[in-house]
Design an enzyme around this catalytic site. Structure first.
Site, PDB file in Angstrom:
ATOM      1  CD  GLU A 167      30.407  64.235  46.119  1.00 20.13           C
ATOM      2  OE1 GLU A 167      30.209  63.978  44.924  1.00 20.13           O
ATOM      3  OE2 GLU A 167      31.338  63.723  46.783  1.00 20.13           O
TER       4      GLU A 167
ATOM      5  CD  GLU B 218      29.799  52.979  41.991  1.00 21.63           C
ATOM      6  OE1 GLU B 218      29.527  54.194  41.866  1.00 21.63           O
ATOM      7  OE2 GLU B 218      30.001  52.433  43.089  1.00 21.63           O
TER       8      GLU B 218
ATOM      9  CE  LYS C  17      34.054  60.329  43.872  1.00 20.86           C
ATOM     10  NZ  LYS C  17      34.434  59.334  44.902  1.00 20.86           N
TER      11      LYS C  17
ATOM     12  CG  HIS D 120      -1.847  55.249  36.545  1.00 23.51           C
ATOM     13  ND1 HIS D 120      -3.103  55.400  35.995  1.00 23.51           N
ATOM     14  CD2 HIS D 120      -1.950  54.228  37.436  1.00 23.51           C
ATOM     15  CE1 HIS D 120      -3.933  54.537  36.545  1.00 23.51           C
ATOM     16  NE2 HIS D 120      -3.258  53.805  37.420  1.00 23.51           N
TER      17      HIS D 120
ATOM     18  CE  LYS E 180      36.280  51.463  52.040  1.00 21.52           C
ATOM     19  NZ  LYS E 180      36.515  50.435  51.008  1.00 21.52           N
TER      20      LYS E 180
ATOM     21  N   GLY F 184      31.693  49.799  48.563  1.00 21.41           N
ATOM     22  CA  GLY F 184      30.672  50.748  49.005  1.00 21.41           C
ATOM     23  C   GLY F 184      29.249  50.300  48.746  1.00 21.41           C
ATOM     24  NE  ARG F 185      29.538  48.352  42.685  1.00 18.45           N
ATOM     25  CZ  ARG F 185      30.786  48.767  42.590  1.00 18.45           C
ATOM     26  NH1 ARG F 185      31.188  49.834  43.240  1.00 18.45           N
ATOM     27  NH2 ARG F 185      31.662  48.097  41.848  1.00 18.45           N
TER      28      ARG F 185
END
Length: 544
Positions: A216, A357, A508, A388, A210, A271-272
């Site tokens: 990152e 979040e 951050k 399993h 954005k 964002g999500r």
């Protein structure tokens, strides 16, 4: 914001559920099914191509009535209307929350500050689809004239998890001649291994950020940029090998990307919740515009169901309320999501961000600390692999773990009896978790002594089962929207803001400070706690 007059746990509707829990907490699903032969047909519903059987939950009719009464008491209907109409429900950031506008296939006007956002949404979608067709057809070429064969998304969080999940889920609908990959981790290994066997001449990067400042993402983008420029020997090559999904034109231009190749999204896109926006550009390239639009139609179908269906027959509302029942009354700490389809192997990862979040908050809308549990820990893996690995804990562990089982009646790959065995396992697990195996049945098999206890299953483990005919773009859209709205329902009931994420910021900020100390030429002053100082000093001494 209209402040609640009462704390959640003081509300009569909540106290009615406390009373109901006391009456029913020892009830067993074996008895509930025996007493009500029509239970499964009454406690199931269909919407947007999905079938939900919620009969294997530890609730009776009265419990459901009281849960719905709680939804009414907290003003859920008004909250839904506020979100869909563009009111600034993300109050801590002063923003509307309009992911529903991104898939509003009716094109009905939705206003933000008095302006209809739909023309801009439609324009960006059209631009995305046009660009994707250029890439898929080979019309878009790299700096030295070769068509694109690799599309690599660089983002993190919501700019990665949603599109990655959807691409993996819809891989049968993708163009297999196009190699679509996703880079998110700032760990150099992620970018190095992703591009290792790619030809720079045939590679296009989609930088999704954005602000175009996310540490990152921009670190990975800078490495990718150097890889392209070194291969081409020309800075101008960036314009043909990079496009941007961003709101920051200045930063995009400074990177070397033509502003014409910047795809816009808006402050009201969280964002999500953003994969239906330009954040989904890589996905559109992978599966094609037609399939992407079918996915939007699935989202829209569930959106309309959520906005219009009565609460007692509303799939996201019922799933949200059942989650409240287990989290806040049975003290369940986690919730498992178990898709019986290998293509859905990243679905739980997407839901982890979506749910944790959003509702991982201990401060309510009035700024007070809550006195009850909020967001659960979300986890899961595809079946049958999980059987399993961790199902033992779900069956015989000391913790209650409500679970959602997700399956499809048709396989994308019809090979022998694989799919029949897969679905037999899914259905059997919900039966085993609900009804268990009493000691008398174990004894009837000739088991004796202490081994009886080991082979006894209490059952009474709650599950939802969601089924659809086939995993396709429409179904995936509806399924993802179902969970988005479930999260919203729970946030309204818990009286928390589900659309901010202040808890992400502290790490951050501290990382930036520590990075400066790591890279300082002179030994920095050790101003942290003793543990952090020790780790910092050790890393500086041993780094290469």
């Amino acid at each position: 914001m209209i402040a609640r007059k009462e704390k959640l746990t003081d509300m009569p509707a909540w106290q009615a559920l406390v009373e109901q829990y006391g009456k029913t907490k020892e009830s067993h699903l074996r008895d509930l099914f025996e007493q009500d032969p029509e239970r499964s047909s009454r406690m199931s519903l269909e919407a947007a191509g999905l079938f939900l059987d919620y009969s294997k939950n530890r609730v009776d009719d009265e419990t459901l009535l009281r849960l719905v009464a709680l939804a009414d008491a907290v003003g859920l209907r008004q909250a839904i209307e506020d979100m869909f109409s563009g009111k600034p429900v993300n109050e801590t950031e002063g923003r509307s929350v309009l992911h529903v506008a991104l898939r509003n296939r009716s094109n009905t006007p939705i206003l933000v500050n008095g302006e209809d956002v739909m023309p801009d949404v439609s324009a960006v979608l059209e631009k995305m689809c046009g660009f994707a067709e250029q890439v898929r057809s080979g019309e878009w070429k790299g700096h030295r004239g070769k068509p694109i064969r690799n599309v690599v998304n660089i983002g993190i969080g919501g700019s990665d998890l949603g599109p990655l999940m959807a691409y993996e889920a819809l891989k049968p609908y993708s163009d297999r001649n196009l190699n679509v990959r996703f880079i998110s981790n700032v760990d150099a290994t992620h970018v190095a291994e992703t591009v290792r066997e790619m030809d720079p001449d045939e590679t296009l990067f989609v930088i999704a950020s954005k602000t175009f400042t996310t540490q990152e993402t921009m670190t990975n983008a800078a490495t990718a940029r150097k890889w392209i420029v070194d291969a081409m020997g020309d800075e101008s090559a960036v314009a043909r090998h990079f496009v941007a999904v961003s709101t920051s034109a200045n930063e995009v231009r400074a990177f070397g990307i033509d502003e014409a190749n910047m795809f816009e999204f808006w402050e009201w896109v969280g964002g999500r919740y953003s994969m239906c926006s330009a954040i989904g550009l890589t996905l559109v390239a992978g599966i094609g515009p037609e399939n992407f639009i079918k996915m939007l139609e699935g989202f829209h179908a569930m959106d309309r169901h959520f906005a219009e269906a009565p609460f007692e027959a509303n799939m996201p509302v019922l799933m949200g309320l059942l989650g409240i029942w287990y989290n806040n009354f049975f003290d369940a700490q986690t919730h498992a999501v178990l898709p019986y389809d290998q293509y859905m192997h990243r679905f739980a990862a997407h839901l982890q961000q979506l749910d944790m979040e959003s509702n991982g908050k201990y401060i309510d809308k009035q700024g007070d600390r809550v006195s009850y549990h909020t967001g659960p820990i979300i986890w899961g893996e595809p079946g049958t692999n999980g059987q399993h690995a961790f199902y033992q804990l779900i069956h015989q562990g000391t913790k209650m773990i409500p679970a959602d089982f997700i399956g499809f009646c048709e396989s994308q790959n019809q090979l022998g009896d694989h799919h029949d065995k897969l679905m037999a396992n899914m259905i059997a697990q919900t039966e085993a978790l609900a009804f268990g195996k009493p000691a008398k049945d174990v004894e009837a098999e000739g088991v004796t002594g202490t081994l009886i206890a080991h082979k006894t299953f209490e059952g009474n483990r709650p599950t939802n089962t969601i089924m659809a005919d086939r995993l396709n773009p429409f179904t995936l859209g509806a399924l993802t929207a179902l969970y988005e709205h479930k999260v919203f329902v729970q946030g309204v009931i818990w009286n928390i803001f589900s659309f901010d994420q202040w808890g992400v910021q502290l790490g951050k900020v501290l990382a930036s400070k520590i990075l400066a100390e790591i890279t300082a030429e002179q030994e920095p002053a050790m101003i942290h706690d003793s543990s952090t100082n020790q780790l910092l000093k050790r890393y500086r001494a041993k780094r290469k």
